[in-house]
Scaffold this active site. Structure first.
Site, PDB file in Angstrom:
ATOM      1  N   CYS A   1      -1.327  -8.749  -4.079  1.00  0.00           N
ATOM      2  CA  CYS A   1      -0.200  -8.542  -3.165  1.00  0.00           C
ATOM      3  C   CYS A   1      -0.177  -9.471  -2.055  1.00  0.00           C
ATOM      4  O   CYS A   1      -1.317  -9.726  -1.422  1.00  0.00           O
ATOM      5  CB  CYS A   1      -0.340  -7.015  -2.726  1.00  0.00           C
ATOM      6  SG  CYS A   1       0.968  -6.426  -1.700  1.00  0.00           S
TER       7      CYS A   1
ATOM      8  N   CYS B   1      -1.597  -5.822   4.714  1.00  0.00           N
ATOM      9  CA  CYS B   1      -2.146  -4.431   5.043  1.00  0.00           C
ATOM     10  C   CYS B   1      -3.659  -4.255   5.334  1.00  0.00           C
ATOM     11  O   CYS B   1      -4.255  -4.475   4.258  1.00  0.00           O
ATOM     12  CB  CYS B   1      -1.516  -3.460   4.020  1.00  0.00           C
ATOM     13  SG  CYS B   1       0.305  -3.408   3.421  1.00  0.00           S
TER      14      CYS B   1
ATOM     15  N   CYS C   1      -6.003  -2.551   3.056  1.00  0.00           N
ATOM     16  CA  CYS C   1      -5.871  -2.539   1.480  1.00  0.00           C
ATOM     17  C   CYS C   1      -6.578  -3.695   0.493  1.00  0.00           C
ATOM     18  O   CYS C   1      -6.493  -4.771   0.842  1.00  0.00           O
ATOM     19  CB  CYS C   1      -4.453  -2.675   1.257  1.00  0.00           C
ATOM     20  SG  CYS C   1      -3.855  -2.325  -0.548  1.00  0.00           S
TER      21      CYS C   1
ATOM     22  N   CYS D   1       3.004   9.385 -10.852  1.00  0.00           N
ATOM     23  CA  CYS D   1       3.574   8.058 -10.188  1.00  0.00           C
ATOM     24  C   CYS D   1       2.943   6.744 -10.704  1.00  0.00           C
ATOM     25  O   CYS D   1       1.954   6.631 -10.891  1.00  0.00           O
ATOM     26  CB  CYS D   1       2.950   8.327  -8.617  1.00  0.00           C
ATOM     27  SG  CYS D   1       3.771   7.322  -7.335  1.00  0.00           S
TER      28      CYS D   1
ATOM     29  N   CYS E   1       7.787   6.698  -8.383  1.00  0.00           N
ATOM     30  CA  CYS E   1       7.368   5.345  -8.506  1.00  0.00           C
ATOM     31  C   CYS E   1       6.988   4.972  -6.897  1.00  0.00           C
ATOM     32  O   CYS E   1       7.529   5.540  -6.024  1.00  0.00           O
ATOM     33  CB  CYS E   1       8.520   4.332  -8.939  1.00  0.00           C
ATOM     34  SG  CYS E   1       8.555   4.127 -10.658  1.00  0.00           S
TER      35      CYS E   1
ATOM     36  N   CYS F   1       8.887  10.716  -0.808  1.00  0.00           N
ATOM     37  CA  CYS F   1       7.346  10.880  -0.370  1.00  0.00           C
ATOM     38  C   CYS F   1       7.170   9.692   0.412  1.00  0.00           C
ATOM     39  O   CYS F   1       6.931   8.619   0.244  1.00  0.00           O
ATOM     40  CB  CYS F   1       6.698  10.477  -1.912  1.00  0.00           C
ATOM     41  SG  CYS F   1       5.038  10.616  -1.731  1.00  0.00           S
TER      42      CYS F   1
ATOM     43  N   ARG G   1       0.281  16.613   0.862  1.00  0.00           N
ATOM     44  CA  ARG G   1      -0.256  16.554  -0.353  1.00  0.00           C
ATOM     45  C   ARG G   1      -1.885  15.676   0.215  1.00  0.00           C
ATOM     46  O   ARG G   1      -1.884  14.888   0.961  1.00  0.00           O
ATOM     47  CB  ARG G   1       0.109  15.553  -1.037  1.00  0.00           C
ATOM     48  CG  ARG G   1      -0.637  15.310  -2.357  1.00  0.00           C
ATOM     49  CD  ARG G   1      -0.124  14.172  -3.549  1.00  0.00           C
ATOM     50  NE  ARG G   1       1.402  14.771  -3.745  1.00  0.00           N
ATOM     51  CZ  ARG G   1       1.637  15.336  -4.733  1.00  0.00           C
ATOM     52  NH1 ARG G   1       0.521  16.062  -5.703  1.00  0.00           N
ATOM     53  NH2 ARG G   1       2.948  16.100  -5.197  1.00  0.00           N
TER      54      ARG G   1
END
Length: 344
Positions: free
Chosen positions: A79, A83, A86, A122, A156, A215, A285
């Site tokens: 990516c 972040c 991550c 997801c 997604c 979400c 969650r």
């Protein structure tokens, strides 16, 4: 656990909890930022009462059902964003390498997820936002899952979107879109520098306006202050998301946060309860990091402290505990798994 449930029926002499009981439990009005901060500052001696109240709020305004979800990474690693938490960022020397999952692999992951009783699957990709190739693969994957007769709703998480891409996902039948704000607006520039909090918010606005379920959650333990945790809770509440996944930082090797301490279990539970009191009707969650932060019994305490959804299995680049353990836990707690939507 029985002690927590028993306390739910008891009144409290703590003014913070008494106010929360009247405002949130009785009237269904979430706490404001100052009130959430007061909850986060409660002492450990008040934690059982706090968890009990959060559980009672969940039961009153959401009901006893628990939504079970599985996630799979369609595109892992590489990516371009920075972040700091991550391991999939291509900017950091992490062990994660770029890889794609083929369509048969995606279908099998959906089949295994559905076999656990999960109603949500997801599809996640480590990208700034989807390009034409990624959207094509998502489309092909959704069609293959449907063709295989797998009855499960598709969500997604593909990064930031344009309006055209939002419309494409709606046309594909995507049920829900995940895009986390990650942390409080005031703390976000310390966590990510390659895009802004406002850019994420704009994607979420378009998703909501297009009719997909929103979400949106984040990660606790990224160096934010307790005041910023309260700020984050009310910012999420203002978004009015269908679901809020709460993650706890897993310090990833090679990332700027690799040496950050793990959130203490009591602080994690206090945060879960505070977020429930800020968002009484939202699906809350348990997501990544709960095993590390809370241990095997922590999930049970969280389920009795405001949580009403859970991710089973693994978390992209991190291992969770076996799905059957969580399913057995829900059975022991007599918490029914949410049934698949009749409109699927």
């Amino acid at each position: 656990m029985e002690a927590i449930v028993t306390l739910a029926a008891q009144r409290t002499d703590d003014p913070v909890l008494a106010t929360a009981r009247e405002q949130v439990l009785e009237r269904g009005v979430g706490l404001d930022e100052a009130q959430v901060l007061q909850v986060l500052r409660l002492g450990d001696d008040r934690l059982p009462e706090l968890l009990a109240l959060a559980h009672e709020v969940r039961m009153r305004w959401c009901g006893p059902e628990v939504e079970v979800e599985g996630i799979v990474s369609l595109k892992t690693g590489g990516c371009p964003e920075d972040c700091h938490f991550c391991s999939q960022s291509g900017r950091f020397p992490t062990p994660v390498r770029s890889a794609w999952l083929d369509i048969p692999g995606l279908v099998e992951a959906a089949r295994q997820t559905a076999a656990t009783g999960a109603t949500e699957f997801c599809i996640v990709a480590a990208v700034r936002g989807p390009d034409a190739r990624l959207l094509s693969q998502v489309r092909d994957g959704i069609e293959a899952i449907k063709a295989a007769g797998i009855e499960i709703q598709i969500a997604c998480s593909l990064g930031m979107l344009t309006q055209e891409q939002v419309d494409e996902l709606v046309a594909m039948g995507v049920h829900r879109y995940n895009h986390n704000l990650e942390t409080a607006r005031s703390h976000f520039p310390n966590v990510v520098t390659t895009h802004t909090w406002e850019e994420r918010w704009e994607t979420l606005r378009m998703v909501r306006d297009a009719g997909m379920e929103v979400c949106c959650g984040g990660i606790v333990g990224m160096g934010e202050t307790i005041e910023q945790r309260a700020e984050f809770a009310v910012q999420l509440a203002a978004l009015d998301p269908h679901e809020v996944p709460l993650n706890f930082l897993i310090p990833q090797p090679g990332t700027p946060y690799e040496s950050y301490p793990v959130v203490e279990g009591k602080d994690a539970l206090r945060t879960v309860a505070a977020f429930r009191l800020a968002m009484p009707r939202t699906m809350l969650r348990f997501a990544g990091g709960r095993e590390l932060t809370l241990g095997d019994l922590g999930a049970e305490r969280g389920m009795l402290g405001g949580v009403n959804a859970i991710i089973v299995g693994n978390y992209l680049t991190n291992l969770g505990r076996p799905a059957q353990q969580d399913l057995d836990m829900l059975a022991d707690l007599k918490m029914p798994i949410k049934a698949l939507s009749d409109t699927l």
